[in-house]
Design a protein around this motif. Sequence first.
Motif, PDB file in Angstrom:
ATOM      1  N   ILE A   1       0.828  -1.200   0.000  1.00 12.26           N
ATOM      2  CA  ILE A   1       0.000   0.000   0.000  1.00 12.26           C
ATOM      3  C   ILE A   1       0.867   1.258   0.000  1.00 12.26           C
ATOM      4  O   ILE A   1       0.569   2.241  -0.691  1.00 12.26           O
ATOM      5  N   ALA A   2       1.966   1.233   0.762  1.00 12.33           N
ATOM      6  CA  ALA A   2       2.853   2.400   0.836  1.00 12.33           C
ATOM      7  C   ALA A   2       3.471   2.719  -0.522  1.00 12.33           C
ATOM      8  O   ALA A   2       3.767   3.888  -0.816  1.00 12.33           O
ATOM      9  N   LYS A   3       3.657   1.698  -1.361  1.00 15.73           N
ATOM     10  CA  LYS A   3       4.262   1.901  -2.674  1.00 15.73           C
ATOM     11  C   LYS A   3       3.230   2.205  -3.765  1.00 15.73           C
ATOM     12  O   LYS A   3       3.598   2.504  -4.899  1.00 15.73           O
ATOM     13  N   ALA A   4       1.949   2.118  -3.425  1.00 19.67           N
ATOM     14  CA  ALA A   4       0.895   2.339  -4.412  1.00 19.67           C
ATOM     15  C   ALA A   4       0.812   3.824  -4.778  1.00 19.67           C
ATOM     16  O   ALA A   4       1.347   4.685  -4.081  1.00 19.67           O
ATOM     17  N   GLN A   5       0.133   4.107  -5.868  1.00 18.57           N
ATOM     18  CA  GLN A   5      -0.076   5.493  -6.290  1.00 18.57           C
ATOM     19  C   GLN A   5      -0.793   6.253  -5.170  1.00 18.57           C
ATOM     20  O   GLN A   5      -1.613   5.675  -4.447  1.00 18.57           O
ATOM     21  N   PRO A   6      -0.516   7.552  -5.013  1.00 14.69           N
ATOM     22  CA  PRO A   6      -1.146   8.337  -3.934  1.00 14.69           C
ATOM     23  C   PRO A   6      -2.670   8.235  -3.913  1.00 14.69           C
ATOM     24  O   PRO A   6      -3.264   8.118  -2.845  1.00 14.69           O
ATOM     25  N   PHE A   7      -3.303   8.259  -5.095  1.00 10.77           N
ATOM     26  CA  PHE A   7      -4.768   8.187  -5.122  1.00 10.77           C
ATOM     27  C   PHE A   7      -5.257   6.822  -4.625  1.00 10.77           C
ATOM     28  O   PHE A   7      -6.368   6.697  -4.100  1.00 10.77           O
ATOM     29  N   ALA A   8      -4.417   5.783  -4.833  1.00 10.38           N
ATOM     30  CA  ALA A   8      -4.831   4.414  -4.525  1.00 10.38           C
ATOM     31  C   ALA A   8      -4.721   4.080  -3.042  1.00 10.38           C
ATOM     32  O   ALA A   8      -5.460   3.219  -2.537  1.00 10.38           O
ATOM     33  N   GLN A   9      -3.811   4.724  -2.331  1.00  7.08           N
ATOM     34  CA  GLN A   9      -3.547   4.350  -0.944  1.00  7.08           C
ATOM     35  C   GLN A   9      -4.782   4.411  -0.050  1.00  7.08           C
ATOM     36  O   GLN A   9      -5.067   3.441   0.661  1.00  7.08           O
ATOM     37  N   PRO A  10      -5.559   5.511  -0.060  1.00 10.80           N
ATOM     38  CA  PRO A  10      -6.755   5.516   0.805  1.00 10.80           C
ATOM     39  C   PRO A  10      -7.791   4.479   0.391  1.00 10.80           C
ATOM     40  O   PRO A  10      -8.513   3.946   1.238  1.00 10.80           O
ATOM     41  N   ILE A  11      -7.857   4.169  -0.894  1.00  7.60           N
ATOM     42  CA  ILE A  11      -8.806   3.151  -1.367  1.00  7.60           C
ATOM     43  C   ILE A  11      -8.409   1.779  -0.833  1.00  7.60           C
ATOM     44  O   ILE A  11      -9.237   1.041  -0.286  1.00  7.60           O
ATOM     45  N   LEU A  12      -7.129   1.447  -0.964  1.00  2.31           N
ATOM     46  CA  LEU A  12      -6.654   0.137  -0.510  1.00  2.31           C
ATOM     47  C   LEU A  12      -6.751   0.011   1.002  1.00  2.31           C
ATOM     48  O   LEU A  12      -7.109  -1.058   1.521  1.00  2.31           O
ATOM     49  N   LEU A  13      -6.458   1.088   1.716  1.00  2.42           N
ATOM     50  CA  LEU A  13      -6.592   1.070   3.176  1.00  2.42           C
ATOM     51  C   LEU A  13      -8.048   0.853   3.582  1.00  2.42           C
ATOM     52  O   LEU A  13      -8.337   0.098   4.517  1.00  2.42           O
ATOM     53  N   HIS A  14      -8.952   1.515   2.879  1.00  2.00           N
ATOM     54  CA  HIS A  14     -10.383   1.376   3.167  1.00  2.00           C
ATOM     55  C   HIS A  14     -10.857  -0.055   2.892  1.00  2.00           C
ATOM     56  O   HIS A  14     -11.584  -0.645   3.706  1.00  2.00           O
ATOM     57  N   LEU A  15     -10.434  -0.607   1.751  1.00  2.00           N
ATOM     58  CA  LEU A  15     -10.816  -1.986   1.422  1.00  2.00           C
ATOM     59  C   LEU A  15     -10.313  -2.953   2.485  1.00  2.00           C
ATOM     60  O   LEU A  15     -11.047  -3.828   2.948  1.00  2.00           O
ATOM     61  N   ARG A  16      -9.069  -2.766   2.885  1.00  2.00           N
ATOM     62  CA  ARG A  16      -8.466  -3.645   3.896  1.00  2.00           C
ATOM     63  C   ARG A  16      -9.252  -3.566   5.212  1.00  2.00           C
ATOM     64  O   ARG A  16      -9.551  -4.591   5.830  1.00  2.00           O
ATOM     65  N   GLU A  17      -9.578  -2.356   5.599  1.00  2.00           N
ATOM     66  CA  GLU A  17     -10.331  -2.157   6.846  1.00  2.00           C
ATOM     67  C   GLU A  17     -11.708  -2.816   6.767  1.00  2.00           C
ATOM     68  O   GLU A  17     -12.146  -3.473   7.714  1.00  2.00           O
ATOM     69  N   GLN A  18     -12.385  -2.650   5.634  1.00  2.00           N
ATOM     70  CA  GLN A  18     -13.717  -3.229   5.466  1.00  2.00           C
ATOM     71  C   GLN A  18     -13.675  -4.760   5.479  1.00  2.00           C
ATOM     72  O   GLN A  18     -14.562  -5.414   6.031  1.00  2.00           O
ATOM     73  N   ILE A  19     -12.638  -5.326   4.878  1.00  2.00           N
ATOM     74  CA  ILE A  19     -12.499  -6.786   4.867  1.00  2.00           C
ATOM     75  C   ILE A  19     -12.346  -7.301   6.291  1.00  2.00           C
ATOM     76  O   ILE A  19     -13.009  -8.264   6.696  1.00  2.00           O
ATOM     77  N   HIS A  20     -11.477  -6.656   7.081  1.00  2.00           N
ATOM     78  CA  HIS A  20     -11.249  -7.106   8.457  1.00  2.00           C
ATOM     79  C   HIS A  20     -12.476  -6.855   9.347  1.00  2.00           C
ATOM     80  O   HIS A  20     -12.777  -7.647  10.242  1.00  2.00           O
ATOM     81  N   ARG A  21     -13.181  -5.778   9.091  1.00  2.00           N
ATOM     82  CA  ARG A  21     -14.369  -5.475   9.895  1.00  2.00           C
ATOM     83  C   ARG A  21     -15.472  -6.500   9.632  1.00  2.00           C
ATOM     84  O   ARG A  21     -16.156  -6.940  10.546  1.00  2.00           O
ATOM     85  N   THR A  22     -15.613  -6.886   8.372  1.00  2.00           N
ATOM     86  CA  THR A  22     -16.659  -7.838   8.003  1.00  2.00           C
ATOM     87  C   THR A  22     -16.279  -9.269   8.343  1.00  2.00           C
ATOM     88  O   THR A  22     -17.129 -10.081   8.712  1.00  2.00           O
ATOM     89  N   CYS A  23     -14.986  -9.570   8.216  1.00  2.00           N
ATOM     90  CA  CYS A  23     -14.503 -10.944   8.448  1.00  2.00           C
ATOM     91  C   CYS A  23     -13.317 -10.900   9.412  1.00  2.00           C
ATOM     92  O   CYS A  23     -12.151 -10.930   8.983  1.00  2.00           O
TER      93      CYS A  23
END
Length: 200
Positions: A12-34
């Motif tokens: 995530i740290a190496k991802a494009q700046p626009f992508a980082q908050p998206i990937l962080l959000h997806l990761r958080e949602q995955i862990h929250r749901t599962c």
Amino acid sequence: MPQLDSRIDEYIAKAQPFAQPILLHLREQIHRTCPDVKETIKWGMPHFEYKNEVLCSFAGFKNHCAFTFWKAALMKDTALLQNAREETSMGHLGPIKSIDDLPVRFTTLLQEAMLLNEQGIKLPRKTTSAQKECMLPPEFEQALRKNHRAWEVFDKFSYSHRKEYIEWITEAKTDATRQKRINQAVEWIADGKNRNWKYK
């Protein structure tokens, strides 16, 4: 506590700046749901496992992010099924360029995917390859399509030969190395060579 993999932090740290908050959000949602999901890296991209099977994965590219449900072909959503059939590199949710592009039913879709793993339902053998190959990097696909011979050969490659090239490209540490590998891969593929032809 979530079972986090430091390699995904690095991804995530190496991802494009626009992508980082998206990937962080997806990761958080995955862990929250599962909460019992386990993180790992496969084919150079973050994957999430549940009940000893892959649940989903995501990736950040130059201009968009992609999200894949491992068993989308068995899920009820018609859009997911269509994307699974097309083996699109945009993932099963289409190109994600901001958090707003995520469907409001995202949590519901995750829960459906979890249920498939809980019930031990397997993908048919012929769709397993389609699921795995849906994350073909767009830059690589574009380069292949520009070279008719390379695309024709790659299309006929076995799944393992395709995977070897995809892993080699996605594991590149820098954009320059990634592009160099793409160029080299297209040249070799056009000549009918698999990734490890030098060692055979």
